[in-house]
Design a protein around this motif. Structure first.
Motif, PDB file in Angstrom:
ATOM      1  N   PRO A 110      -7.881  -2.107  -4.834  1.00 16.81           N
ATOM      2  CA  PRO A 110      -6.451  -1.867  -4.616  1.00 16.81           C
ATOM      3  C   PRO A 110      -5.758  -3.132  -4.091  1.00 16.81           C
ATOM      4  CG  PRO A 110      -7.744  -0.860  -2.867  1.00 16.81           C
ATOM      5  CD  PRO A 110      -8.722  -1.429  -3.858  1.00 16.81           C
ATOM      6  N   HIS A 111      -4.435  -3.152  -4.242  1.00 19.54           N
ATOM      7  CA  HIS A 111      -3.663  -4.260  -3.683  1.00 19.54           C
ATOM      8  C   HIS A 111      -3.651  -4.132  -2.156  1.00 19.54           C
ATOM      9  CE1 HIS A 111      -2.074  -4.355  -7.844  1.00 19.54           C
ATOM     10  NE2 HIS A 111      -2.182  -5.649  -7.617  1.00 19.54           N
ATOM     11  N   PRO A 112      -3.501  -5.242  -1.441  1.00 16.42           N
ATOM     12  CA  PRO A 112      -3.425  -5.164   0.022  1.00 16.42           C
ATOM     13  C   PRO A 112      -2.286  -4.231   0.450  1.00 16.42           C
ATOM     14  CG  PRO A 112      -3.610  -7.449  -0.693  1.00 16.42           C
ATOM     15  CD  PRO A 112      -3.396  -6.620  -1.931  1.00 16.42           C
ATOM     16  N   PRO A 113      -2.478  -3.455   1.506  1.00 21.96           N
ATOM     17  CA  PRO A 113      -1.463  -2.480   1.937  1.00 21.96           C
ATOM     18  C   PRO A 113      -0.076  -3.100   2.152  1.00 21.96           C
ATOM     19  CG  PRO A 113      -3.494  -2.146   3.157  1.00 21.96           C
ATOM     20  CD  PRO A 113      -3.679  -3.396   2.344  1.00 21.96           C
ATOM     21  N   GLU A 114      -0.029  -4.301   2.705  1.00 21.87           N
ATOM     22  CA  GLU A 114       1.277  -4.920   2.952  1.00 21.87           C
ATOM     23  C   GLU A 114       1.971  -5.298   1.636  1.00 21.87           C
ATOM     24  OE1 GLU A 114      -1.956  -7.949   3.166  1.00 21.87           O
ATOM     25  OE2 GLU A 114      -1.624  -6.072   4.247  1.00 21.87           O
ATOM     26  N   ARG A 115       1.214  -5.724   0.644  1.00 19.20           N
ATOM     27  CA  ARG A 115       1.801  -6.064  -0.661  1.00 19.20           C
ATOM     28  C   ARG A 115       2.288  -4.799  -1.365  1.00 19.20           C
ATOM     29  NH1 ARG A 115       4.921  -7.824  -3.772  1.00 19.20           N
ATOM     30  NH2 ARG A 115       4.381  -8.682  -5.780  1.00 19.20           N
ATOM     31  N   LEU A 116       1.515  -3.723  -1.274  1.00 24.08           N
ATOM     32  CA  LEU A 116       1.912  -2.445  -1.858  1.00 24.08           C
ATOM     33  C   LEU A 116       3.182  -1.922  -1.176  1.00 24.08           C
ATOM     34  CD1 LEU A 116       1.377  -0.150  -3.832  1.00 24.08           C
ATOM     35  CD2 LEU A 116      -0.195   0.827  -2.150  1.00 24.08           C
ATOM     36  N   ALA A 117       3.261  -2.033   0.139  1.00 21.08           N
ATOM     37  CA  ALA A 117       4.456  -1.598   0.874  1.00 21.08           C
ATOM     38  C   ALA A 117       5.680  -2.404   0.438  1.00 21.08           C
ATOM     39  CB  ALA A 117       4.231  -1.728   2.375  1.00 21.08           C
ATOM     40  N   GLU A 118       5.517  -3.707   0.235  1.00 23.20           N
ATOM     41  CA  GLU A 118       6.630  -4.550  -0.241  1.00 23.20           C
ATOM     42  C   GLU A 118       7.117  -4.072  -1.608  1.00 23.20           C
ATOM     43  OE1 GLU A 118       5.075  -8.513  -0.434  1.00 23.20           O
ATOM     44  OE2 GLU A 118       5.037  -8.752   1.741  1.00 23.20           O
ATOM     45  N   MET A 119       6.187  -3.792  -2.505  1.00 23.04           N
ATOM     46  CA  MET A 119       6.565  -3.365  -3.851  1.00 23.04           C
ATOM     47  C   MET A 119       7.246  -1.999  -3.814  1.00 23.04           C
ATOM     48  SD  MET A 119       6.761  -4.211  -6.998  1.00 23.04           S
ATOM     49  CE  MET A 119       5.555  -5.426  -7.484  1.00 23.04           C
ATOM     50  N   LYS A 120       6.741  -1.072  -2.998  1.00 27.26           N
ATOM     51  CA  LYS A 120       7.366   0.239  -2.886  1.00 27.26           C
ATOM     52  C   LYS A 120       8.764   0.128  -2.285  1.00 27.26           C
ATOM     53  CE  LYS A 120       3.297   3.182  -2.854  1.00 27.26           C
ATOM     54  NZ  LYS A 120       2.546   4.212  -2.137  1.00 27.26           N
ATOM     55  N   ALA A 121       8.953  -0.756  -1.307  1.00 27.67           N
ATOM     56  CA  ALA A 121      10.278  -0.973  -0.726  1.00 27.67           C
ATOM     57  C   ALA A 121      11.236  -1.558  -1.761  1.00 27.67           C
ATOM     58  CB  ALA A 121      10.178  -1.891   0.492  1.00 27.67           C
ATOM     59  N   PHE A 122      10.740  -2.472  -2.578  1.00 23.30           N
ATOM     60  CA  PHE A 122      11.551  -3.065  -3.641  1.00 23.30           C
ATOM     61  C   PHE A 122      11.992  -1.987  -4.625  1.00 23.30           C
ATOM     62  CE2 PHE A 122      11.481  -4.813  -8.009  1.00 23.30           C
ATOM     63  CZ  PHE A 122      12.618  -5.618  -7.933  1.00 23.30           C
ATOM     64  N   LEU A 123      11.069  -1.130  -5.056  1.00 17.02           N
ATOM     65  CA  LEU A 123      11.413  -0.060  -5.997  1.00 17.02           C
ATOM     66  C   LEU A 123      12.378   0.945  -5.365  1.00 17.02           C
ATOM     67  CD1 LEU A 123       7.984   0.527  -7.753  1.00 17.02           C
ATOM     68  CD2 LEU A 123      10.021  -0.565  -8.718  1.00 17.02           C
ATOM     69  N   ALA A 124      12.237   1.213  -4.059  1.00 15.73           N
ATOM     70  CA  ALA A 124      13.158   2.116  -3.372  1.00 15.73           C
ATOM     71  C   ALA A 124      14.567   1.527  -3.349  1.00 15.73           C
ATOM     72  CB  ALA A 124      12.663   2.397  -1.954  1.00 15.73           C
ATOM     73  N   ARG A 125      14.673   0.208  -3.139  1.00 14.87           N
ATOM     74  CA  ARG A 125      15.992  -0.449  -3.184  1.00 14.87           C
ATOM     75  C   ARG A 125      16.598  -0.326  -4.573  1.00 14.87           C
ATOM     76  NH1 ARG A 125      13.366  -4.250  -0.149  1.00 14.87           N
ATOM     77  NH2 ARG A 125      13.166  -5.690  -1.885  1.00 14.87           N
ATOM     78  N   LEU A 126      15.785  -0.574  -5.613  1.00 17.34           N
ATOM     79  CA  LEU A 126      16.285  -0.434  -6.982  1.00 17.34           C
ATOM     80  C   LEU A 126      16.753   0.993  -7.241  1.00 17.34           C
ATOM     81  CD1 LEU A 126      13.756  -2.420  -9.205  1.00 17.34           C
ATOM     82  CD2 LEU A 126      16.095  -3.051  -8.608  1.00 17.34           C
ATOM     83  N   ASP A 127      15.984   1.966  -6.767  1.00 16.26           N
ATOM     84  CA  ASP A 127      16.334   3.369  -6.959  1.00 16.26           C
ATOM     85  C   ASP A 127      17.657   3.693  -6.280  1.00 16.26           C
ATOM     86  OD1 ASP A 127      15.636   5.893  -8.100  1.00 16.26           O
ATOM     87  OD2 ASP A 127      15.133   6.595  -6.085  1.00 16.26           O
ATOM     88  N   ALA A 128      17.871   3.169  -5.079  1.00 16.07           N
ATOM     89  CA  ALA A 128      19.119   3.398  -4.340  1.00 16.07           C
ATOM     90  C   ALA A 128      20.317   2.780  -5.068  1.00 16.07           C
ATOM     91  CB  ALA A 128      19.004   2.828  -2.930  1.00 16.07           C
TER      92      ALA A 128
END
Length: 136
Positions: A110-128
């Motif tokens: 798996p990707h490192p947890p901090e990198r995964l959190a960054e990507m999920k935050a990025f997608l959440a911003r796009l969704d907003a």
């Protein structure tokens, strides 16, 4: 549609769906990342791209990476190859024909947890902001 150049596999699809060898993944389902139905099925020639697929997929199921084979023509995924990664180093593809499940990758990093959190935050911003733009 044409076959993508120099793409012989193996190919992978990351998801949370519970499937078995012989099952088909077909276009017309919800995107892993956006709240919309897509007319393509997406897959990759790299485990890293498939890992992102399953880690970012919506839903509660177990993260899975399937080994797949295209049943028809496919092309480079313009969402990545034309915008972010010219030359398609992620080996990202799409097809209007189903992908056949031929196996599952049982062990993957798996990707490192901090990198995964960054990507999920990025997608959440796009969704907003109205959701990620997807060339369909």
């Amino acid at each position: 549609m044409t076959y993508a150049k120099d793409s012989t596999g193996p190919f992978y699809h990351g998801t949370r769906a519970d499937l078995a060898p012989g099952d088909l993944l077909a276009p017309g389902n919800r995107s892993n990342y956006a709240d919309r139905t897509l007319s393509w099925i997406y897959f990759s020639g790299t485990l890293d791209a498939a890992t992102w697929g399953c880690e970012l997929a919506k839903g509660e199921g177990r993260e899975r990476i399937y080994i797949v084979e295209p049943t028809g023509a496919f092309e480079d995924d313009p969402n990545l190859t034309d915008r972010k990664f010219p030359g398609n180093p992620t080996e990202s593809y799409r097809s209007r024909e189903p992908l056949r499940i031929v196996g599952e990758v049982e062990s993957w990093e798996p990707h490192p947890p901090e990198r995964l959190a960054e990507m999920k935050a990025f997608l959440a911003r796009l969704d907003a902001e109205g959701g990620p733009e997807i060339i369909d």
